[in-house]
Design a protein around this motif. Sequence first.
Motif, PDB file in Angstrom:
ATOM      1  N   ALA A 193      75.243  25.598   1.683  1.00  0.00           N
ATOM      2  CA  ALA A 193      73.868  25.881   2.101  1.00  0.00           C
ATOM      3  C   ALA A 193      73.143  24.416   2.496  1.00  0.00           C
ATOM      4  O   ALA A 193      72.102  24.630   2.937  1.00  0.00           O
ATOM      5  N   THR A 194      73.630  23.523   1.715  1.00  0.00           N
ATOM      6  CA  THR A 194      72.964  21.993   1.945  1.00  0.00           C
ATOM      7  C   THR A 194      73.572  21.273   3.081  1.00  0.00           C
ATOM      8  O   THR A 194      73.202  20.056   3.414  1.00  0.00           O
TER       9      THR A 194
ATOM     10  N   TRP B 203      73.824  22.882   9.488  1.00  0.00           N
ATOM     11  CA  TRP B 203      73.030  24.270   8.979  1.00  0.00           C
ATOM     12  C   TRP B 203      71.473  24.106   8.879  1.00  0.00           C
ATOM     13  O   TRP B 203      70.883  24.839   9.695  1.00  0.00           O
ATOM     14  N   THR B 204      70.921  23.122   7.943  1.00  0.00           N
ATOM     15  CA  THR B 204      69.755  22.965   7.803  1.00  0.00           C
ATOM     16  C   THR B 204      68.866  22.461   9.065  1.00  0.00           C
ATOM     17  O   THR B 204      67.602  22.851   9.052  1.00  0.00           O
TER      18      THR B 204
ATOM     19  N   LEU C 121      68.592  25.774  10.932  1.00  0.00           N
ATOM     20  CA  LEU C 121      68.109  26.864  10.415  1.00  0.00           C
ATOM     21  C   LEU C 121      66.872  27.458  10.895  1.00  0.00           C
ATOM     22  O   LEU C 121      66.971  28.880  11.058  1.00  0.00           O
TER      23      LEU C 121
ATOM     24  N   ASP D  10      68.295  31.536   2.602  1.00  0.00           N
ATOM     25  CA  ASP D  10      67.650  30.528   3.601  1.00  0.00           C
ATOM     26  C   ASP D  10      67.290  31.411   4.843  1.00  0.00           C
ATOM     27  O   ASP D  10      66.245  31.158   5.528  1.00  0.00           O
TER      28      ASP D  10
ATOM     29  N   THR E 142      68.319  15.032  -0.745  1.00  0.00           N
ATOM     30  CA  THR E 142      67.054  15.690  -1.113  1.00  0.00           C
ATOM     31  C   THR E 142      66.493  15.669  -2.583  1.00  0.00           C
ATOM     32  O   THR E 142      65.196  15.443  -2.734  1.00  0.00           O
TER      33      THR E 142
ATOM     34  N   CYS F 137      63.743  22.838  -0.994  1.00  0.00           N
ATOM     35  CA  CYS F 137      63.770  24.323  -0.477  1.00  0.00           C
ATOM     36  C   CYS F 137      64.408  25.141  -1.546  1.00  0.00           C
ATOM     37  O   CYS F 137      64.863  24.560  -2.525  1.00  0.00           O
TER      38      CYS F 137
ATOM     39  N   HIS G 135      67.885  24.606  -2.904  1.00  0.00           N
ATOM     40  CA  HIS G 135      68.457  23.603  -3.861  1.00  0.00           C
ATOM     41  C   HIS G 135      67.872  23.884  -5.259  1.00  0.00           C
ATOM     42  O   HIS G 135      68.378  23.213  -6.244  1.00  0.00           O
TER      43      HIS G 135
END
Length: 286
Positions: A90-91, A95-96, A99, A138, A230, A242, A245
């Motif tokens: 997810a990090t 992707w981020t 997103l 997300d 982050t 976010c 995290h």
Amino acid sequence: MTDLSPPLTVAFDGPVTAARHISVLAGLSGRFRTTRSETTLTPDVLVVDGTIPDWPAACAGARAVLVDRPRPGMAELPDAPLFFADSGYATAPAWTAELPRIRASLDDTVAIVESTVAVPHPDGLSDGLFSQLALLRDLFGTNVPLTPSAVTPGRGYLLTGSAGTAVVSLSGTVGPPGLTLTTVAPADRWHITMPAPGTARSAVVTQFTADGAHTARPRFESPRRALWRTIHTHLTEYQPACSAHQLASALPDLTTIACVLATHEGWCGDGYDHRRSPVGVWTNGG
């Protein structure tokens, strides 16, 4: 611009967490400095092993805590530090970065979201599902309720559910590590392929529209390194982290994991026998 602030101190609760994170921190030496937990009473960040049930007892005095491999069983977090979760895929920076555009493509449309994750060992199925649930968080901005359609202990799972008008399907299996996620909407389709989270290879994010396929530029950084950046930004510049995290946002996801993987008998601790659900079919064995 050179960061002139002193490095944040990082301590570990044992050799397992140190082995999983110390090589990443070595590449961020200007931002973090590792230290022994027994010699530092108040580290800026303490890394704890989420597979150890009594990990909260080690958190006293830390400014922030990173929970590595979170596991079910916690209804609420202890009072004190800020809790981060190592949420794997997810990090991933690719992707981020894309997103917001992927999320916008799902707004007010009938869509399909499908993801498959592979882990090298059965013990990693919890981690794989945790990453998938963070990706859904997300996308939709909330925890997505899912029902197990099939679970084969030690081999894999298939979950289905919905988020608004979107139909969601998640599957996990044992094999060469990696993750794929596909979204299908009336105007476009996105396909994301992510390599094993321990590598700096970029995820491949491709959008398909009536005009053809467009692949986003690669971003060569591992998800774990991006997570540590982050954390540093949050603690030094006081920027909000976010939900992907934050461990607090993931507690409902851990409950889902408990229902799917931590208990193979179908009981989720909520007083309901999920083996009798007309939707969920549990497969115990081959």
